[in-house]
Design a protein around this motif. Structure first.
Motif, PDB file in Angstrom:
ATOM      1  N   THR A 224       0.843  -1.193   0.000  1.00  0.00           N
ATOM      2  CA  THR A 224       0.000   0.000   0.000  1.00  0.00           C
ATOM      3  C   THR A 224       0.881   1.246   0.000  1.00  0.00           C
ATOM      4  OG1 THR A 224      -1.711  -1.155   1.265  1.00  0.00           O
ATOM      5  CG2 THR A 224      -1.809   1.235   1.232  1.00  0.00           C
ATOM      6  N   ASN A 225       0.575   2.198  -0.871  1.00  0.00           N
ATOM      7  CA  ASN A 225       1.397   3.413  -0.950  1.00  0.00           C
ATOM      8  C   ASN A 225       0.601   4.652  -0.542  1.00  0.00           C
ATOM      9  OD1 ASN A 225       0.185   4.660  -3.490  1.00  0.00           O
ATOM     10  ND2 ASN A 225       0.789   2.642  -4.263  1.00  0.00           N
ATOM     11  N   ALA A 226       1.270   5.808  -0.568  1.00  0.00           N
ATOM     12  CA  ALA A 226       0.661   7.050  -0.097  1.00  0.00           C
ATOM     13  C   ALA A 226      -0.457   7.554  -0.993  1.00  0.00           C
ATOM     14  CB  ALA A 226       1.737   8.135   0.052  1.00  0.00           C
ATOM     15  N   SER A 227      -0.578   6.991  -2.189  1.00  0.00           N
ATOM     16  CA  SER A 227      -1.648   7.400  -3.097  1.00  0.00           C
ATOM     17  C   SER A 227      -2.957   6.671  -2.804  1.00  0.00           C
ATOM     18  CB  SER A 227      -1.244   7.143  -4.557  1.00  0.00           C
ATOM     19  OG  SER A 227      -0.129   7.925  -4.917  1.00  0.00           O
ATOM     20  N   ASP A 228      -2.884   5.622  -1.990  1.00  0.00           N
ATOM     21  CA  ASP A 228      -4.076   4.851  -1.647  1.00  0.00           C
ATOM     22  C   ASP A 228      -4.818   5.545  -0.513  1.00  0.00           C
ATOM     23  OD1 ASP A 228      -3.535   2.796  -3.509  1.00  0.00           O
ATOM     24  OD2 ASP A 228      -2.081   1.911  -2.122  1.00  0.00           O
ATOM     25  N   GLU A 229      -6.033   5.977  -0.791  1.00  0.00           N
ATOM     26  CA  GLU A 229      -6.833   6.698   0.192  1.00  0.00           C
ATOM     27  C   GLU A 229      -7.517   5.709   1.132  1.00  0.00           C
ATOM     28  OE1 GLU A 229      -8.122   9.117   2.591  1.00  0.00           O
ATOM     29  OE2 GLU A 229      -7.120  10.048   0.868  1.00  0.00           O
TER      30      GLU A 229
ATOM     31  N   ARG B 172       3.547   3.639   2.356  1.00  0.00           N
ATOM     32  CA  ARG B 172       2.592   4.625   2.863  1.00  0.00           C
ATOM     33  C   ARG B 172       3.172   5.387   4.058  1.00  0.00           C
ATOM     34  NH1 ARG B 172      -2.649   5.881   2.317  1.00  0.00           N
ATOM     35  NH2 ARG B 172      -3.789   6.633   4.131  1.00  0.00           N
TER      36      ARG B 172
ATOM     37  N   GLY C 290       5.451   7.978   2.949  1.00  0.00           N
ATOM     38  CA  GLY C 290       4.867   8.989   2.072  1.00  0.00           C
ATOM     39  C   GLY C 290       5.220   8.825   0.607  1.00  0.00           C
ATOM     40  N   ILE C 291       5.541   7.613   0.188  1.00  0.00           N
ATOM     41  CA  ILE C 291       5.915   7.361  -1.209  1.00  0.00           C
ATOM     42  C   ILE C 291       4.659   7.091  -2.032  1.00  0.00           C
ATOM     43  CG2 ILE C 291       7.209   5.853  -2.765  1.00  0.00           C
ATOM     44  CD1 ILE C 291       9.158   5.327  -0.483  1.00  0.00           C
ATOM     45  N   THR C 292       4.443   7.887  -3.074  1.00  0.00           N
ATOM     46  CA  THR C 292       3.250   7.775  -3.906  1.00  0.00           C
ATOM     47  C   THR C 292       3.413   6.717  -4.989  1.00  0.00           C
ATOM     48  OG1 THR C 292       4.003   9.426  -5.499  1.00  0.00           O
ATOM     49  CG2 THR C 292       2.800  10.233  -3.561  1.00  0.00           C
ATOM     50  N   LYS C 293       2.313   6.430  -5.670  1.00  0.00           N
ATOM     51  CA  LYS C 293       2.333   5.438  -6.748  1.00  0.00           C
ATOM     52  C   LYS C 293       3.277   5.869  -7.869  1.00  0.00           C
ATOM     53  CE  LYS C 293      -1.456   3.417  -7.605  1.00  0.00           C
ATOM     54  NZ  LYS C 293      -2.846   3.088  -7.995  1.00  0.00           N
TER      55      LYS C 293
ATOM     56  N   GLU D 262       5.878   7.763  -7.570  1.00  0.00           N
ATOM     57  CA  GLU D 262       7.256   7.628  -7.083  1.00  0.00           C
ATOM     58  C   GLU D 262       7.688   6.163  -7.074  1.00  0.00           C
ATOM     59  OE1 GLU D 262       7.975  11.284  -4.010  1.00  0.00           O
ATOM     60  OE2 GLU D 262       6.461   9.809  -3.434  1.00  0.00           O
TER      61      GLU D 262
END
Length: 211
Positions: A61-66, A86, A89-92, A94
């Motif tokens: 799971t990454n930081a883009s997953d709400e 997550r 704070g690494i987004t999809k 990234e």
């Protein structure tokens, strides 16, 4: 892809079979379906990991997953699963960039939505309906089974499979099956679970074990 990546990274990989369609809490398709599905899958992983001596579980799971839009997040929290991407704070985007820099072939892999999301909430999920997403009907079931068995036999003989658990009933293995879409728009590829019986015969355990 997972097997290829594990091999390239030199990582040990264990394939687990989970028949989510055997659970009525999932097949009844409530709004919380993802919660029950995620819970069943990660509980299986947690039990296996614990038996192997591991106490900590992590996922991708990454930081883009709400979290507010994903019931499955609740299951992860209940099982104390950590999500390093997550947390950091690494987004999809990234993840893709860093994967590309690391030379991973999966850096631009398309996102796949669960087939169950195409079935209206509250409507029962069945194997037939999932196969219908690929253009097939119940009438094609015999052909589909025969084709899966044909490919499984060929791949088993060729050694193209992943070993699972061994118990008194036989050896569990996973085999990837590729089926052409009936409308000739391409192919679908998915994992299937089999049992190699003591007499050497293959028995289908899990027709659809995920992508």
């Amino acid at each position: 892809d997972a097997k290829r990546l594990a091999k390239e990274l030199g990582a040990k990989m264990t394939v687990l079979e989970v028949d989510v369609l055997s659970d009525p809490l999932i097949t009844s398709n409530p709004s919380s379906r993802c919660y029950y599905c995620k819970k069943k899958i990660f509980q299986t992983i947690a039990d296996t990991a614990k038996a192997d001596g591991y106490e900590i579980l992590i996922d991708g799971t990454n930081a883009s997953d709400e979290a507010s839009d994903r019931p499955g997040m609740k299951a992860l929290a209940e099982l104390s699963v950590l999500s390093p991407l997550r947390i950091c704070g690494i987004t999809k985007a990234e993840v893709r960039s860093l994967s590309k820099d690391a030379g991973l072939f999966t850096w631009d892999k398309p996102a796949y939505a669960c087939l169950a999301t195409r079935i209206k909430t509250g409507e029962e999920i069945t194997k037939e309906k999932l196969f219908a997403q690929w253009g097939y009907t119940v009438e094609d079931a015999h052909w589909l089974q025969a084709e899966m068995e044909r490919q499984a036999r060929e791949k088993y003989i060729a050694g193209d499979y992943t070993l699972g658990k061994l118990d008194i009933r036989g050896q569990r293995i996973s085999i990837r099956i590729t089926i052409p879409r009936k409308d000739d728009t391409g192919y679908v590829s998915f994992l299937t679970g089999w049992m190699v019986l003591p007499n050497g015969q293959l028995k289908l355990n899990t027709p659809y074990g995920g992508k």
